[in-house]
Scaffold this motif. Structure first.
Motif, PDB file in Angstrom:
ATOM      1  N   GLY A   2       0.801  -1.207   0.000  1.00  0.00           N
ATOM      2  CA  GLY A   2       0.000   0.000   0.000  1.00  0.00           C
ATOM      3  C   GLY A   2       0.838   1.263   0.000  1.00  0.00           C
ATOM      4  N   LEU A   3       0.367   2.250  -0.723  1.00  0.00           N
ATOM      5  CA  LEU A   3       1.084   3.510  -0.859  1.00  0.00           C
ATOM      6  C   LEU A   3       1.343   4.185   0.486  1.00  0.00           C
ATOM      7  N   ALA A   4       0.352   4.137   1.366  1.00  0.00           N
ATOM      8  CA  ALA A   4       0.439   4.860   2.633  1.00  0.00           C
ATOM      9  C   ALA A   4       0.980   3.977   3.745  1.00  0.00           C
ATOM     10  N   ARG A   5       1.746   4.574   4.637  1.00  0.00           N
ATOM     11  CA  ARG A   5       2.177   3.858   5.831  1.00  0.00           C
ATOM     12  C   ARG A   5       1.012   3.756   6.806  1.00  0.00           C
ATOM     13  N   GLY A   6       0.991   2.680   7.589  1.00  0.00           N
ATOM     14  CA  GLY A   6      -0.092   2.470   8.534  1.00  0.00           C
ATOM     15  C   GLY A   6      -0.383   0.996   8.668  1.00  0.00           C
ATOM     16  N   ASP A   7      -0.911   0.614   9.814  1.00  0.00           N
ATOM     17  CA  ASP A   7      -1.142  -0.804  10.094  1.00  0.00           C
ATOM     18  C   ASP A   7      -2.617  -1.171  10.196  1.00  0.00           C
ATOM     19  N   GLU A   8      -3.495  -0.227   9.905  1.00  0.00           N
ATOM     20  CA  GLU A   8      -4.934  -0.497   9.962  1.00  0.00           C
ATOM     21  C   GLU A   8      -5.587  -0.046   8.664  1.00  0.00           C
ATOM     22  N   SER A   9      -6.630  -0.759   8.271  1.00  0.00           N
ATOM     23  CA  SER A   9      -7.437  -0.327   7.135  1.00  0.00           C
ATOM     24  C   SER A   9      -8.479   0.678   7.606  1.00  0.00           C
ATOM     25  N   VAL A  10      -8.782   1.636   6.755  1.00  0.00           N
ATOM     26  CA  VAL A  10      -9.834   2.596   7.064  1.00  0.00           C
ATOM     27  C   VAL A  10     -11.174   1.867   7.084  1.00  0.00           C
ATOM     28  N   ARG A  47       6.113   1.060  -2.409  1.00  0.00           N
ATOM     29  CA  ARG A  47       4.821   1.546  -1.926  1.00  0.00           C
ATOM     30  C   ARG A  47       4.074   2.179  -3.090  1.00  0.00           C
ATOM     31  N   ILE A  48       3.058   1.495  -3.591  1.00  0.00           N
ATOM     32  CA  ILE A  48       2.345   1.969  -4.774  1.00  0.00           C
ATOM     33  C   ILE A  48       0.895   1.515  -4.840  1.00  0.00           C
ATOM     34  N   SER A  49       0.536   0.405  -4.191  1.00  0.00           N
ATOM     35  CA  SER A  49      -0.798  -0.183  -4.373  1.00  0.00           C
ATOM     36  C   SER A  49      -1.846   0.492  -3.492  1.00  0.00           C
ATOM     37  N   TYR A  50      -3.077   0.045  -3.672  1.00  0.00           N
ATOM     38  CA  TYR A  50      -4.178   0.541  -2.840  1.00  0.00           C
ATOM     39  C   TYR A  50      -4.247  -0.217  -1.510  1.00  0.00           C
ATOM     40  N   GLY A  51      -3.357  -1.140  -1.307  1.00  0.00           N
ATOM     41  CA  GLY A  51      -3.334  -1.941  -0.082  1.00  0.00           C
ATOM     42  C   GLY A  51      -3.056  -3.406  -0.362  1.00  0.00           C
ATOM     43  N   CYS A  52      -3.284  -3.814  -1.599  1.00  0.00           N
ATOM     44  CA  CYS A  52      -3.042  -5.209  -1.951  1.00  0.00           C
ATOM     45  C   CYS A  52      -1.551  -5.516  -1.994  1.00  0.00           C
ATOM     46  N   ILE A  53      -1.241  -6.800  -1.873  1.00  0.00           N
ATOM     47  CA  ILE A  53       0.134  -7.281  -1.901  1.00  0.00           C
ATOM     48  C   ILE A  53       0.394  -7.832  -3.301  1.00  0.00           C
ATOM     49  N   ARG A  82      -4.531   4.320   1.605  1.00  0.00           N
ATOM     50  CA  ARG A  82      -4.118   3.124   0.866  1.00  0.00           C
ATOM     51  C   ARG A  82      -3.067   2.345   1.664  1.00  0.00           C
ATOM     52  N   THR A  83      -3.522   1.705   2.695  1.00  0.00           N
ATOM     53  CA  THR A  83      -2.617   0.976   3.593  1.00  0.00           C
ATOM     54  C   THR A  83      -2.762  -0.536   3.421  1.00  0.00           C
ATOM     55  N   THR A  84      -1.684  -1.220   3.715  1.00  0.00           N
ATOM     56  CA  THR A  84      -1.707  -2.682   3.821  1.00  0.00           C
ATOM     57  C   THR A  84      -1.795  -3.009   5.301  1.00  0.00           C
ATOM     58  N   PRO A  85      -2.918  -3.534   5.763  1.00  0.00           N
ATOM     59  CA  PRO A  85      -3.096  -3.744   7.203  1.00  0.00           C
ATOM     60  C   PRO A  85      -2.193  -4.832   7.755  1.00  0.00           C
ATOM     61  N   ALA A  86      -1.786  -4.645   9.007  1.00  0.00           N
ATOM     62  CA  ALA A  86      -1.005  -5.663   9.706  1.00  0.00           C
ATOM     63  C   ALA A  86      -1.948  -6.609  10.433  1.00  0.00           C
ATOM     64  N   GLY A  87      -1.448  -7.808  10.732  1.00  0.00           N
ATOM     65  CA  GLY A  87      -2.245  -8.743  11.519  1.00  0.00           C
ATOM     66  C   GLY A  87      -2.170 -10.165  11.004  1.00  0.00           C
ATOM     67  N   ARG A  88      -2.994 -10.985  11.601  1.00  0.00           N
ATOM     68  CA  ARG A  88      -3.102 -12.408  11.258  1.00  0.00           C
ATOM     69  C   ARG A  88      -4.375 -12.604  10.458  1.00  0.00           C
ATOM     70  N   PHE A  89      -4.248 -13.094   9.252  1.00  0.00           N
ATOM     71  CA  PHE A  89      -5.392 -13.229   8.364  1.00  0.00           C
ATOM     72  C   PHE A  89      -5.506 -14.666   7.851  1.00  0.00           C
ATOM     73  N   VAL A  90      -6.720 -15.178   7.838  1.00  0.00           N
ATOM     74  CA  VAL A  90      -6.987 -16.485   7.240  1.00  0.00           C
ATOM     75  C   VAL A  90      -7.292 -16.242   5.770  1.00  0.00           C
ATOM     76  N   SER A  91      -6.394 -16.701   4.918  1.00  0.00           N
ATOM     77  CA  SER A  91      -6.558 -16.458   3.484  1.00  0.00           C
ATOM     78  C   SER A  91      -7.526 -17.458   2.871  1.00  0.00           C
ATOM     79  N   GLU A  92      -8.017 -17.100   1.709  1.00  0.00           N
ATOM     80  CA  GLU A  92      -8.842 -18.029   0.943  1.00  0.00           C
ATOM     81  C   GLU A  92      -8.729 -17.700  -0.538  1.00  0.00           C
TER      82      GLU A  92
END
Length: 209
Positions: free
Chosen positions: A82-90, A162-168, A106-116
């Motif tokens: 994500g373009l913006a620094r930060g650990d939470e999604s708006v 750092r360029i995306s809307y939050g996606c990896i 445009r942040t990439t949130p931190a945390g533990r996520f169950v992917s699918e």
């Protein structure tokens, strides 16, 4: 140049199946940060990964590290974040049009996520990290040349990633070799390390010392 760049990224993500989680210092030239090694060891040691394959995303170095369900490191790659620094999604960002998401959101949130596994609106296979926030892991898209996404992936400057809307975003060959076979068929865990807060605020299974 494009082909040689992709080849170098694939080579840099070569697997190292013979090492235990957290034990290796690098994978084909990509250093494994201490925070990543510690999280991988703790995830397996406390069984937080529930016997599932998992990935650790280190936002500070703009890298992703893929581990098998047995906790063995399988590959590593640079990523775009994500373009913006930060650990939470708006709140509610996943329900908004991309054009309505401001740069600072445009942040990439931190945390533990169950992917699918998932499919986006364009019919492309992706891996959902946080469905509600519309954050996924997917192949890098190069349709907008002005964004220089392949060049950014190759840069040693983490700020360039750092360029995306939050996606990896990951290199397409790495996605096809390491991500899709593991996370594109079944659920897994995605651990995204924070960049502004202590990791233990997000991962209680980490040791206190």
């Amino acid at each position: 140049m494009k082909n040689s760049l992709l080849l170098s990224i694939v080579l840099a993500s070569a697997a190292n199946f013979g090492q235990a989680a957290g034990a290796v210092e690098s994978v084909a030239g990509i250093a494994v940060p201490a925070d990543v090694r510690q999280l991988a060891q703790a995830a397996v040691g406390t069984r937080d990964n529930q016997g599932l394959a998992f990935a650790v995303v280190d936002k500070k170095s703009a890298r992703v590290f893929i581990y098998g369900d047995n906790g063995r490191l399988q590959g590593a790659s640079p990523v775009l974040l994500g373009l913006a620094r930060g650990d939470e999604s708006v709140p509610g960002v996943g329900e908004r049009k991309m054009s309505d998401i401001r740069p600072e959101e445009r942040t990439t949130p931190a945390g533990r996520f169950v992917s699918e596994p998932g499919i986006n609106l364009q019919g492309e296979d992706i891996v959902w990290v946080d469905y509600d926030a519309a954050v996924s892991m997917h192949r890098v898209r190069t349709n907008n040349r002005a964004e220089r996404r392949l060049e950014r992936l190759a840069s040693t400057d983490a700020e360039e990633h750092r360029i995306s809307y939050g996606c990896i975003n990951v290199p397409a060959p790495f996605y096809d070799i390491h991500v899709k076979p593991v996370f594109g068929k079944a659920r897994g865990l995605i651990y995204v390390l924070p960049e502004g807060r202590p990791a233990r605020e997000y991962f209680k299974f980490l040791p206190t010392d």
